[in-house]
Design a protein around this motif. Structure first.
Motif, short mmCIF file in Angstrom:
data_model
loop_
_atom_site.label_atom_id
_atom_site.label_comp_id
_atom_site.label_asym_id
_atom_site.label_seq_id
_atom_site.Cartn_x
_atom_site.Cartn_y
_atom_site.Cartn_z
N UNK A 108 0.82 -1.20 0.00
CA UNK A 108 0.00 0.00 0.00
C UNK A 108 0.86 1.25 0.00
N UNK A 109 0.17 2.40 0.05
CA UNK A 109 0.85 3.69 0.02
C UNK A 109 0.42 4.51 1.24
N UNK A 110 1.39 5.06 1.93
CA UNK A 110 1.16 5.99 3.03
C UNK A 110 1.12 7.39 2.43
N UNK A 111 -0.03 8.05 2.56
CA UNK A 111 -0.25 9.37 1.97
C UNK A 111 -0.24 10.45 3.04
N UNK A 112 0.39 11.56 2.72
CA UNK A 112 0.38 12.72 3.60
C UNK A 112 0.14 13.97 2.79
N UNK A 113 -0.34 15.01 3.46
CA UNK A 113 -0.63 16.28 2.79
C UNK A 113 0.34 17.34 3.28
N UNK A 114 1.07 17.94 2.33
CA UNK A 114 2.02 19.01 2.66
C UNK A 114 2.46 19.67 1.36
N UNK A 115 2.78 20.96 1.44
CA UNK A 115 3.25 21.69 0.28
C UNK A 115 4.68 22.17 0.52
N UNK A 116 4.83 23.07 1.45
CA UNK A 116 6.15 23.65 1.73
C UNK A 116 6.96 22.71 2.63
N UNK A 117 8.29 22.78 2.53
CA UNK A 117 9.13 21.94 3.40
C UNK A 117 8.73 22.07 4.87
N UNK A 118 8.61 20.93 5.52
CA UNK A 118 8.28 20.89 6.94
C UNK A 118 6.80 20.83 7.25
N UNK A 119 5.94 21.08 6.27
CA UNK A 119 4.49 21.10 6.54
C UNK A 119 3.92 19.73 6.87
N UNK A 120 4.66 18.66 6.56
CA UNK A 120 4.13 17.33 6.88
C UNK A 120 3.91 17.18 8.38
N UNK A 121 4.63 17.98 9.17
CA UNK A 121 4.46 17.93 10.63
C UNK A 121 3.05 18.33 11.04
N UNK A 122 2.35 19.07 10.19
CA UNK A 122 0.98 19.50 10.50
C UNK A 122 -0.06 18.44 10.17
N UNK A 123 0.32 17.40 9.44
CA UNK A 123 -0.63 16.35 9.06
C UNK A 123 -0.63 15.26 10.13
N UNK A 124 -1.45 15.48 11.15
CA UNK A 124 -1.49 14.54 12.28
C UNK A 124 -2.10 13.19 11.89
N UNK A 125 -2.98 13.19 10.89
CA UNK A 125 -3.56 11.92 10.44
C UNK A 125 -2.50 11.06 9.76
N UNK A 126 -1.64 11.66 8.95
CA UNK A 126 -0.56 10.91 8.30
C UNK A 126 0.41 10.38 9.35
N UNK A 127 0.70 11.19 10.36
CA UNK A 127 1.61 10.75 11.43
C UNK A 127 1.03 9.55 12.16
N UNK A 128 -0.29 9.56 12.39
CA UNK A 128 -0.94 8.43 13.06
C UNK A 128 -0.88 7.17 12.17
N UNK A 129 -1.11 7.33 10.86
CA UNK A 129 -1.04 6.18 9.95
C UNK A 129 0.38 5.64 9.85
N UNK A 130 1.38 6.53 9.94
CA UNK A 130 2.78 6.12 9.85
C UNK A 130 3.15 5.16 10.98
N UNK A 131 2.51 5.30 12.13
CA UNK A 131 2.84 4.46 13.29
C UNK A 131 2.51 2.99 13.07
#
Length: 191
Positions: free
Chosen positions: A155-178
């Motif tokens: 499968x694919x782990x998807x996250x939402x971010x545009x500018x460098x470092x914005x992935x830290x704001x995607x708490x749902x992606x962080x939860x899926x990453x675990x």
């Protein structure tokens, strides 16, 4: 059973959102699993030439960076393509790497397809916006590649971010990453 993960970074920018998300997921690997990281942008490959339908379709054994990538690919139980979403698909370095799979299929004695069967292919990507369906072509590229090679599909782990470092704001992606790499892969042919 311990697994050997190969993380193939497909961004032309070091430390980007996709890489950060992949590293978050890798932090959750069980003890005993290994993780190797290679940047496809830093490992320049020779220009790809499709010789499948020519007299000289047999490929010479790869050398240099291509040999490094081939050896790392074959040593891994799990391959993780970490590619930002570029024009709705994988990045140029990832596409170039996958193109070289064609040559490896026709390298005498390599048995590339047979040796890849049963391994697991995963994907990680960051994309602009919340509409994750925009990543469908990227997901299809990876899932179909896995199916063709007889690999399992993680499968694919998807996250939402545009500018460098914005992935830290995607708490749902962080939860899926675990829990991403603890999911049970399925046969890509059934996916």
């Amino acid at each position: 059973m311990a697994r050997d993960f190969l993380f193939l970074l497909g961004s032309t920018r070091s430390g980007g959102n996709t890489e950060t998300l992949a590293r978050q997921a890798a932090e959750q690997l069980p003890a005993g699993d290994t993780a190797r990281w290679l940047s496809l942008a830093e490992l320049e490959l020779p220009e790809f030439r499709d010789l499948r339908h020519t007299e000289n379709r047999a490929q010479a054994a790869p050398t240099g960076n291509a040999a490094t990538l081939l050896e790392a690919t074959l040593a891994a139980t799990d391959l993780v393509i970490a590619s930002p979403l570029y024009w709705y698909s994988v990045s140029t370095p990832v596409k170039h790497y996958l193109d070289h799979w064609v040559n490896w299929l026709y390298t005498p004695g390599l048995d590339f397809k047979q040796r890849m069967a049963g391994r697991t292919l995963w994907g990680v990507t960051a994309l602009a916006g919340e509409d994750h369906s925009q990543a469908d072509p990227l997901v299809g590229t990876l899932r179909n590649s896995a199916a063709y090679m007889g690999m399992d599909w993680g499968g694919v782990l998807l996250g939402s971010a545009v500018r460098p470092g914005e992935i830290a704001d995607d708490t749902q992606a962080a939860a899926r990453a675990k829990t991403f790499f603890s999911s049970v892969p399925e046969s890509a042919a059934r996916a």
